[in-house]
Enzyme design. Sequence first.
Site, PDB file in Angstrom:
ATOM      1  N   ASP A 137       0.782  -1.243   0.000  1.00  0.00           N
ATOM      2  CA  ASP A 137       0.000   0.000   0.000  1.00  0.00           C
ATOM      3  C   ASP A 137       0.814   1.294   0.000  1.00  0.00           C
ATOM      4  O   ASP A 137       0.254   2.368   0.142  1.00  0.00           O
ATOM      5  CB  ASP A 137      -1.070   0.004   1.089  1.00  0.00           C
ATOM      6  CG  ASP A 137      -0.609   0.403   2.493  1.00  0.00           C
ATOM      7  OD1 ASP A 137       0.495   0.950   2.648  1.00  0.00           O
ATOM      8  OD2 ASP A 137      -1.383   0.183   3.439  1.00  0.00           O
ATOM      9  N   CYS A 188     -22.756  -7.420  -0.005  1.00  0.00           N
ATOM     10  CA  CYS A 188     -23.270  -6.468   0.978  1.00  0.00           C
ATOM     11  C   CYS A 188     -24.796  -6.480   0.985  1.00  0.00           C
ATOM     12  O   CYS A 188     -25.428  -6.169   2.004  1.00  0.00           O
ATOM     13  CB  CYS A 188     -22.776  -5.057   0.672  1.00  0.00           C
ATOM     14  SG  CYS A 188     -21.040  -4.785   1.085  1.00  0.00           S
ATOM     15  N   CYS A 211     -27.509  -4.250   3.112  1.00  0.00           N
ATOM     16  CA  CYS A 211     -26.920  -3.765   4.371  1.00  0.00           C
ATOM     17  C   CYS A 211     -26.198  -2.436   4.152  1.00  0.00           C
ATOM     18  O   CYS A 211     -25.436  -2.273   3.195  1.00  0.00           O
ATOM     19  CB  CYS A 211     -25.946  -4.808   4.924  1.00  0.00           C
ATOM     20  SG  CYS A 211     -25.085  -4.293   6.432  1.00  0.00           S
ATOM     21  N   CYS A 232     -16.307   1.268  10.839  1.00  0.00           N
ATOM     22  CA  CYS A 232     -17.010   0.650   9.718  1.00  0.00           C
ATOM     23  C   CYS A 232     -16.722  -0.850   9.629  1.00  0.00           C
ATOM     24  O   CYS A 232     -17.478  -1.599   8.998  1.00  0.00           O
ATOM     25  CB  CYS A 232     -16.678   1.347   8.398  1.00  0.00           C
ATOM     26  SG  CYS A 232     -14.960   1.211   7.880  1.00  0.00           S
ATOM     27  N   CYS A 234     -19.641  -4.210  10.663  1.00  0.00           N
ATOM     28  CA  CYS A 234     -19.853  -5.046   9.476  1.00  0.00           C
ATOM     29  C   CYS A 234     -20.222  -6.468   9.897  1.00  0.00           C
ATOM     30  O   CYS A 234     -19.456  -7.128  10.614  1.00  0.00           O
ATOM     31  CB  CYS A 234     -18.597  -5.067   8.613  1.00  0.00           C
ATOM     32  SG  CYS A 234     -18.752  -6.135   7.144  1.00  0.00           S
TER      33      CYS A 234
END
Length: 413
Positions: free
Chosen positions: A153, A208, A211, A269, A273
Amino acid sequence: MSDAPRDSAGHARGEALRTLAARIEAKGRELGFDRVRIADAVPSDHGAFLDRWLEEGRHGEMGYLARPDAVERRRDPRRSLDGARSVIVVTHPYGSGGPQSESPDVGLIARYARGRDYHRVVKGRLRELLRWLDAEAGRLGVAERVEGRGHVDTGPLLERELARRAGIGWFGRNTMMIDPGRGSYFVLGALLVDLALPPDPPFTADRCGSCHACLDACPTGALLGRDESGAPVIDATRCISYLTIELRGSIPEELRPAIGNRVFGCDICQEVCPWNGRFPAAHPEPAYAARGPGQRPPGVEAVPGEAEGSDPEATPDPLHPGTADPPLVELLAMALDPDAWESFSRGSSIRRAGRAGFARNVCVALGNRLAAVEGPASEAVALLRRAADDPDPIVREHARWALERAGPGATAR
Protein backbone atom coordinates in the site's frame (compact mmCIF):
# COMPACT_ATOMS: atom_id res chain seq x y z
CA MET A 1 5.49 -32.11 -39.74
CA SER A 2 3.64 -33.11 -36.58
CA ASP A 3 2.77 -30.55 -33.89
CA ALA A 4 2.72 -33.31 -31.26
CA PRO A 5 6.14 -32.51 -29.70
CA ARG A 6 5.28 -28.80 -29.50
CA ASP A 7 1.87 -29.57 -27.94
CA SER A 8 3.47 -31.97 -25.52
CA ALA A 9 6.03 -29.36 -24.44
CA GLY A 10 3.29 -26.76 -23.98
CA HIS A 11 1.23 -29.17 -21.93
CA ALA A 12 4.21 -30.03 -19.75
CA ARG A 13 4.96 -26.35 -19.18
CA GLY A 14 1.32 -25.67 -18.30
CA GLU A 15 1.35 -28.50 -15.78
CA ALA A 16 4.60 -27.19 -14.28
CA LEU A 17 3.08 -23.71 -13.91
CA ARG A 18 -0.04 -25.12 -12.25
CA THR A 19 2.16 -27.09 -9.89
CA LEU A 20 4.15 -23.95 -9.14
CA ALA A 21 0.98 -21.94 -8.46
CA ALA A 22 -0.16 -24.54 -5.92
CA ARG A 23 3.25 -24.48 -4.26
CA ILE A 24 3.17 -20.67 -4.13
CA GLU A 25 -0.03 -20.86 -2.13
CA ALA A 26 1.45 -23.44 0.23
CA LYS A 27 4.65 -21.43 0.67
CA GLY A 28 2.70 -18.23 1.28
CA ARG A 29 0.68 -19.88 4.01
CA GLU A 30 3.90 -21.23 5.51
CA LEU A 31 5.11 -17.61 5.67
CA GLY A 32 2.01 -16.61 7.63
CA PHE A 33 -0.25 -15.28 4.87
CA ASP A 34 -3.88 -16.36 5.11
CA ARG A 35 -4.99 -16.07 1.50
CA VAL A 36 -2.55 -16.43 -1.40
CA ARG A 37 -4.12 -15.89 -4.82
CA ILE A 38 -2.98 -14.98 -8.34
CA ALA A 39 -4.27 -12.41 -10.84
CA ASP A 40 -3.10 -11.40 -14.30
CA ALA A 41 -1.11 -8.16 -14.47
CA VAL A 42 -3.42 -6.24 -16.80
CA PRO A 43 -4.75 -2.65 -16.90
CA SER A 44 -7.28 -1.57 -14.28
CA ASP A 45 -11.00 -1.47 -14.92
CA HIS A 46 -11.32 1.48 -12.53
CA GLY A 47 -9.28 4.17 -14.27
CA ALA A 48 -12.30 6.39 -14.96
CA PHE A 49 -13.50 6.07 -11.34
CA LEU A 50 -10.04 6.98 -10.04
CA ASP A 51 -9.88 10.05 -12.27
CA ARG A 52 -13.31 11.23 -11.15
CA TRP A 53 -12.54 10.64 -7.46
CA LEU A 54 -9.36 12.69 -7.74
CA GLU A 55 -11.05 15.47 -9.73
CA GLU A 56 -13.64 15.80 -6.95
CA GLY A 57 -10.85 16.27 -4.42
CA ARG A 58 -11.90 13.26 -2.33
CA HIS A 59 -8.22 12.48 -1.62
CA GLY A 60 -7.70 15.62 0.45
CA GLU A 61 -4.05 16.40 1.18
CA MET A 62 -2.84 13.03 -0.13
CA GLY A 63 -1.25 14.66 -3.15
CA TYR A 64 0.87 11.60 -3.88
CA LEU A 65 -2.31 9.87 -5.08
CA ALA A 66 -2.81 12.49 -7.81
CA ARG A 67 0.71 12.63 -9.23
CA PRO A 68 0.43 11.85 -12.98
CA ASP A 69 3.10 9.16 -12.87
CA ALA A 70 1.42 7.49 -9.89
CA VAL A 71 -2.00 7.63 -11.56
CA GLU A 72 -0.61 5.95 -14.68
CA ARG A 73 1.03 3.22 -12.61
CA ARG A 74 -2.23 2.60 -10.76
CA ARG A 75 -3.99 2.30 -14.09
CA ASP A 76 -1.62 -0.47 -15.19
CA PRO A 77 0.43 -2.59 -12.74
CA ARG A 78 2.85 -3.46 -15.53
CA ARG A 79 4.26 0.05 -15.23
CA SER A 80 5.59 -0.88 -11.78
CA LEU A 81 7.64 -3.80 -13.10
CA ASP A 82 8.95 -4.23 -16.63
CA GLY A 83 7.65 -7.47 -18.04
CA ALA A 84 5.13 -8.07 -15.25
CA ARG A 85 2.77 -10.90 -16.14
CA SER A 86 1.16 -11.90 -12.85
CA VAL A 87 0.38 -10.53 -9.40
CA ILE A 88 0.46 -12.73 -6.32
CA VAL A 89 -1.98 -11.17 -3.85
CA VAL A 90 -1.78 -12.08 -0.16
CA THR A 91 -3.74 -11.25 2.96
CA HIS A 92 -2.12 -10.95 6.38
CA PRO A 93 -4.58 -10.99 9.30
CA TYR A 94 -4.21 -8.68 12.27
CA GLY A 95 -7.39 -9.87 13.98
CA SER A 96 -10.14 -8.00 15.73
CA GLY A 97 -8.15 -7.78 18.96
CA GLY A 98 -11.36 -8.37 20.90
CA PRO A 99 -13.83 -5.65 21.87
CA GLN A 100 -12.62 -2.07 22.14
CA SER A 101 -12.55 -0.49 25.58
CA GLU A 102 -15.71 1.46 26.32
CA SER A 103 -13.89 3.84 28.64
CA PRO A 104 -13.83 7.42 27.30
CA ASP A 105 -10.59 7.99 29.23
CA VAL A 106 -8.45 5.81 26.95
CA GLY A 107 -7.16 6.48 23.47
CA LEU A 108 -8.47 4.14 20.78
CA ILE A 109 -5.87 3.00 18.25
CA ALA A 110 -6.81 1.15 15.06
CA ARG A 111 -6.26 -2.58 15.48
CA TYR A 112 -3.68 -2.87 12.70
CA ALA A 113 -1.44 -0.22 14.30
CA ARG A 114 -1.04 -1.52 17.85
CA GLY A 115 2.06 -3.60 17.21
CA ARG A 116 4.74 -3.83 14.53
CA ASP A 117 4.49 -1.74 11.36
CA TYR A 118 2.73 -4.06 8.90
CA HIS A 119 4.66 -2.61 5.96
CA ARG A 120 7.89 -4.03 7.33
CA VAL A 121 6.36 -7.38 8.27
CA VAL A 122 4.57 -8.03 4.97
CA LYS A 123 7.31 -6.64 2.71
CA GLY A 124 9.91 -8.82 4.38
CA ARG A 125 7.82 -11.92 3.79
CA LEU A 126 7.06 -10.96 0.20
CA ARG A 127 10.82 -10.71 -0.41
CA GLU A 128 11.22 -14.16 1.11
CA LEU A 129 8.44 -15.50 -1.11
CA LEU A 130 10.14 -14.01 -4.19
CA ARG A 131 13.47 -15.62 -3.31
CA TRP A 132 11.77 -18.97 -2.89
CA LEU A 133 9.82 -18.52 -6.16
CA ASP A 134 12.98 -17.67 -8.08
CA ALA A 135 14.61 -20.91 -6.93
CA GLU A 136 11.47 -23.05 -7.34
CA ALA A 137 10.76 -21.81 -10.87
CA GLY A 138 14.30 -22.76 -11.87
CA ARG A 139 13.97 -26.17 -10.23
CA LEU A 140 10.72 -26.84 -12.16
CA GLY A 141 12.28 -25.56 -15.38
CA VAL A 142 9.70 -22.83 -16.07
CA ALA A 143 12.10 -19.86 -15.81
CA GLU A 144 15.80 -19.34 -15.34
CA ARG A 145 15.14 -16.26 -13.25
CA VAL A 146 12.01 -14.61 -11.81
CA GLU A 147 12.04 -10.85 -11.38
CA GLY A 148 9.56 -9.34 -8.99
CA ARG A 149 8.58 -6.40 -6.80
CA GLY A 150 6.52 -6.39 -3.61
CA HIS A 151 4.01 -3.69 -2.65
CA VAL A 152 2.25 -3.05 0.65
CA ASP A 153 0.00 0.00 0.00
CA THR A 154 2.91 2.44 -0.28
CA GLY A 155 3.42 1.95 -4.01
CA PRO A 156 1.03 3.11 -6.76
CA LEU A 157 -0.96 -0.10 -7.07
CA LEU A 158 -4.70 -0.74 -6.72
CA GLU A 159 -4.29 -3.66 -4.31
CA ARG A 160 -7.99 -4.06 -3.56
CA GLU A 161 -8.91 -4.34 -7.23
CA LEU A 162 -6.16 -6.91 -7.69
CA ALA A 163 -7.46 -8.80 -4.66
CA ARG A 164 -10.94 -8.94 -6.20
CA ARG A 165 -9.48 -10.12 -9.50
CA ALA A 166 -7.58 -12.82 -7.64
CA GLY A 167 -10.79 -14.06 -6.04
CA ILE A 168 -10.22 -12.93 -2.46
CA GLY A 169 -13.41 -10.94 -2.00
CA TRP A 170 -15.43 -7.88 -2.93
CA PHE A 171 -15.45 -4.14 -2.26
CA GLY A 172 -17.73 -3.51 0.70
CA ARG A 173 -19.79 -0.36 1.05
CA ASN A 174 -17.15 0.74 3.55
CA THR A 175 -14.59 0.50 0.66
CA MET A 176 -12.80 -2.33 2.48
CA MET A 177 -11.91 -5.60 0.80
CA ILE A 178 -14.16 -8.21 2.42
CA ASP A 179 -13.24 -11.89 2.35
CA PRO A 180 -16.50 -13.88 2.68
CA GLY A 181 -14.79 -16.40 4.96
CA ARG A 182 -12.68 -13.97 6.99
CA GLY A 183 -14.20 -10.51 7.06
CA SER A 184 -11.88 -7.52 6.62
CA TYR A 185 -9.40 -7.50 9.51
CA PHE A 186 -6.35 -8.03 7.30
CA VAL A 187 -3.79 -6.09 5.30
CA LEU A 188 -3.06 -6.74 1.64
CA GLY A 189 0.26 -7.35 -0.05
CA ALA A 190 1.01 -7.77 -3.74
CA LEU A 191 4.01 -9.35 -5.46
CA LEU A 192 4.40 -8.46 -9.14
CA VAL A 193 6.36 -11.09 -11.09
CA ASP A 194 7.44 -11.47 -14.70
CA LEU A 195 6.15 -15.04 -14.87
CA ALA A 196 2.78 -15.93 -16.45
CA LEU A 197 1.14 -17.95 -13.70
CA PRO A 198 -2.37 -19.44 -14.03
CA PRO A 199 -4.75 -16.90 -12.44
CA ASP A 200 -7.45 -17.70 -9.91
CA PRO A 201 -11.06 -16.93 -10.88
CA PRO A 202 -12.14 -13.41 -9.92
CA PHE A 203 -14.71 -12.65 -7.23
CA THR A 204 -17.72 -11.20 -9.03
CA ALA A 205 -20.46 -11.11 -6.39
CA ASP A 206 -21.42 -8.16 -4.18
CA ARG A 207 -22.47 -9.67 -0.87
CA CYS A 208 -23.27 -6.47 0.98
CA GLY A 209 -26.86 -6.85 -0.26
CA SER A 210 -29.11 -4.21 1.26
CA CYS A 211 -26.92 -3.76 4.37
CA HIS A 212 -25.71 -0.22 5.00
CA ALA A 213 -24.61 -0.56 8.64
CA CYS A 214 -21.25 1.03 7.89
CA LEU A 215 -22.84 4.10 6.30
CA ASP A 216 -25.15 4.54 9.27
CA ALA A 217 -22.35 4.13 11.81
CA CYS A 218 -19.73 6.43 10.26
CA PRO A 219 -19.75 9.42 12.64
CA THR A 220 -18.39 11.91 10.10
CA GLY A 221 -20.42 10.86 7.06
CA ALA A 222 -17.33 9.88 5.08
CA LEU A 223 -18.98 6.88 3.40
CA LEU A 224 -21.09 7.96 0.44
CA GLY A 225 -22.56 4.67 -0.73
CA ARG A 226 -22.08 3.31 -4.24
CA ASP A 227 -21.91 5.32 -7.46
CA GLU A 228 -23.79 4.54 -10.66
CA SER A 229 -21.24 1.85 -11.56
CA GLY A 230 -21.65 0.13 -8.20
CA ALA A 231 -18.27 1.23 -6.82
CA PRO A 232 -18.19 2.27 -3.15
CA VAL A 233 -17.24 5.92 -2.62
CA ILE A 234 -15.47 7.50 0.35
CA ASP A 235 -14.75 11.15 0.99
CA ALA A 236 -11.32 10.75 2.56
CA THR A 237 -11.37 14.33 3.80
CA ARG A 238 -14.06 13.33 6.31
CA CYS A 239 -12.68 9.92 7.26
CA ILE A 240 -11.32 9.65 10.81
CA SER A 241 -8.39 7.57 9.57
CA TYR A 242 -7.44 10.35 7.16
CA LEU A 243 -7.99 13.08 9.74
CA THR A 244 -5.83 11.40 12.39
CA ILE A 245 -3.08 9.99 10.13
CA GLU A 246 -2.73 11.65 6.74
CA LEU A 247 -3.89 15.20 7.46
CA ARG A 248 -0.95 17.40 8.41
CA GLY A 249 -2.83 20.57 9.26
CA SER A 250 -5.78 21.43 11.44
CA ILE A 251 -8.67 19.02 11.84
CA PRO A 252 -11.84 20.89 10.80
CA GLU A 253 -13.58 22.07 13.98
CA GLU A 254 -16.96 20.74 12.93
CA LEU A 255 -15.51 17.21 12.68
CA ARG A 256 -13.55 17.18 15.95
CA PRO A 257 -16.44 16.16 18.25
CA ALA A 258 -17.23 13.18 15.98
CA ILE A 259 -13.72 11.80 16.41
CA GLY A 260 -14.43 10.99 20.04
CA ASN A 261 -11.42 9.33 21.65
CA ARG A 262 -9.96 7.80 18.50
CA VAL A 263 -6.36 8.98 18.35
CA PHE A 264 -5.00 6.96 15.41
CA GLY A 265 -7.20 5.49 12.72
CA CYS A 266 -10.74 4.19 13.01
CA ASP A 267 -12.32 0.73 12.92
CA ILE A 268 -15.98 1.73 13.23
CA CYS A 269 -17.01 0.65 9.72
CA GLN A 270 -15.37 -2.73 10.31
CA GLU A 271 -16.75 -3.17 13.83
CA VAL A 272 -20.35 -2.90 12.59
CA CYS A 273 -19.85 -5.05 9.48
CA PRO A 274 -21.77 -8.34 9.86
CA TRP A 275 -19.06 -10.20 7.94
CA ASN A 276 -16.58 -9.52 10.72
CA GLY A 277 -18.74 -11.36 13.23
CA ARG A 278 -19.97 -14.15 11.02
CA PHE A 279 -16.93 -16.42 10.93
CA PRO A 280 -14.03 -17.19 13.24
CA ALA A 281 -11.19 -14.83 12.38
CA ALA A 282 -7.94 -16.14 10.96
CA HIS A 283 -5.22 -16.49 13.56
CA PRO A 284 -3.68 -13.01 13.74
CA GLU A 285 0.00 -12.30 13.32
CA PRO A 286 1.61 -12.00 16.79
CA ALA A 287 3.70 -9.03 15.60
CA TYR A 288 0.51 -6.95 15.43
CA ALA A 289 -0.55 -7.56 19.03
CA ALA A 290 -1.12 -4.57 21.31
CA ARG A 291 1.85 -3.54 23.46
CA GLY A 292 1.92 -2.92 27.18
CA PRO A 293 3.59 0.10 28.80
CA GLY A 294 7.14 0.53 27.60
CA GLN A 295 7.11 -2.49 25.30
CA ARG A 296 8.59 -2.31 21.83
CA PRO A 297 6.86 -4.00 18.90
CA PRO A 298 8.12 -7.56 18.31
CA GLY A 299 11.29 -7.58 16.23
CA VAL A 300 12.27 -3.98 17.04
CA GLU A 301 15.82 -3.87 18.32
CA ALA A 302 16.96 -2.04 21.40
CA VAL A 303 18.62 1.34 20.90
CA PRO A 304 21.75 2.67 22.61
CA GLY A 305 20.96 3.37 26.23
CA GLU A 306 18.68 0.37 26.65
CA ALA A 307 19.96 -2.75 28.35
CA GLU A 308 22.77 -4.41 26.39
CA GLY A 309 21.59 -7.70 24.92
CA SER A 310 18.06 -7.21 26.23
CA ASP A 311 15.09 -9.08 24.87
CA PRO A 312 13.24 -6.48 22.73
CA GLU A 313 9.87 -8.04 23.57
CA ALA A 314 10.45 -8.31 27.30
CA THR A 315 12.52 -5.32 28.39
CA PRO A 316 10.23 -2.35 29.08
CA ASP A 317 11.05 1.25 28.42
CA PRO A 318 8.92 3.26 30.88
CA LEU A 319 8.75 6.29 28.61
CA HIS A 320 5.43 5.37 27.00
CA PRO A 321 2.01 3.91 27.92
CA GLY A 322 1.75 1.25 25.20
CA THR A 323 -1.14 0.64 22.83
CA ALA A 324 -3.44 -1.61 24.91
CA ASP A 325 -6.11 0.88 26.01
CA PRO A 326 -3.62 3.62 26.97
CA PRO A 327 -5.01 6.48 29.10
CA LEU A 328 -5.41 9.72 27.18
CA VAL A 329 -3.48 11.73 29.78
CA GLU A 330 -0.53 9.35 29.50
CA LEU A 331 -0.66 9.50 25.71
CA LEU A 332 -0.51 13.30 25.74
CA ALA A 333 2.32 13.36 28.27
CA MET A 334 4.21 10.99 25.98
CA ALA A 335 3.48 13.00 22.82
CA LEU A 336 4.76 16.21 24.44
CA ASP A 337 8.12 14.53 25.13
CA PRO A 338 10.16 13.92 21.93
CA ASP A 339 12.19 11.12 23.55
CA ALA A 340 9.06 9.36 24.78
CA TRP A 341 7.45 9.76 21.34
CA GLU A 342 10.54 8.23 19.75
CA SER A 343 10.27 5.21 22.06
CA PHE A 344 6.51 4.87 21.54
CA SER A 345 6.47 5.16 17.74
CA ARG A 346 9.66 3.32 16.77
CA GLY A 347 8.87 0.33 14.59
CA SER A 348 5.16 1.19 14.56
CA SER A 349 2.70 2.42 11.92
CA ILE A 350 1.76 5.15 14.41
CA ARG A 351 4.93 7.00 13.41
CA ARG A 352 3.11 7.98 10.22
CA ALA A 353 1.14 10.65 12.10
CA GLY A 354 4.28 12.36 13.42
CA ARG A 355 4.68 13.62 16.97
CA ALA A 356 2.75 16.84 16.38
CA GLY A 357 -0.04 15.08 14.51
CA PHE A 358 -0.45 12.49 17.23
CA ALA A 359 -0.39 15.13 19.98
CA ARG A 360 -3.04 17.05 18.00
CA ASN A 361 -5.22 13.93 17.93
CA VAL A 362 -4.91 13.34 21.67
CA CYS A 363 -5.74 16.98 22.38
CA VAL A 364 -8.96 16.58 20.39
CA ALA A 365 -9.81 13.37 22.25
CA LEU A 366 -9.19 15.05 25.62
CA GLY A 367 -11.27 18.04 24.57
CA ASN A 368 -14.14 15.71 23.74
CA ARG A 369 -13.74 13.95 27.06
CA LEU A 370 -13.62 17.16 29.09
CA ALA A 371 -16.71 18.50 27.33
CA ALA A 372 -18.63 15.47 28.56
CA VAL A 373 -17.78 15.75 32.28
CA GLU A 374 -18.69 18.36 34.84
CA GLY A 375 -15.81 20.53 35.94
CA PRO A 376 -12.25 20.35 34.56
CA ALA A 377 -10.12 17.28 35.26
CA SER A 378 -6.96 18.76 36.78
CA GLU A 379 -4.40 16.36 35.29
CA ALA A 380 -5.83 16.63 31.78
CA VAL A 381 -6.11 20.40 32.00
CA ALA A 382 -2.51 20.74 33.24
CA LEU A 383 -1.27 18.67 30.30
CA LEU A 384 -3.36 20.63 27.81
CA ARG A 385 -1.91 23.85 29.18
CA ARG A 386 1.55 22.42 28.54
CA ALA A 387 0.44 21.45 25.04
CA ALA A 388 -0.82 25.01 24.50
CA ASP A 389 2.84 26.08 24.75
CA ASP A 390 4.16 23.30 22.48
CA PRO A 391 6.72 24.37 19.85
CA ASP A 392 4.39 23.17 17.08
CA PRO A 393 1.53 25.56 16.19
CA ILE A 394 -0.82 22.69 15.27
CA VAL A 395 -0.48 21.23 18.76
CA ARG A 396 -1.00 24.64 20.35
CA GLU A 397 -4.17 25.30 18.33
CA HIS A 398 -5.84 21.99 19.20
CA ALA A 399 -4.79 22.18 22.85
CA ARG A 400 -6.43 25.60 23.17
CA TRP A 401 -9.58 24.26 21.50
CA ALA A 402 -9.63 21.39 24.00
CA LEU A 403 -9.24 23.78 26.93
CA GLU A 404 -12.16 25.83 25.66
CA ARG A 405 -14.25 22.64 25.55
CA ALA A 406 -13.40 22.06 29.19
CA GLY A 407 -15.00 25.36 30.21
CA PRO A 408 -13.86 28.83 31.34
CA GLY A 409 -12.04 27.55 34.41
CA ALA A 410 -9.71 25.44 32.28
CA THR A 411 -8.45 28.31 30.14
CA ALA A 412 -7.61 30.49 33.11
CA ARG A 413 -3.96 30.40 34.19
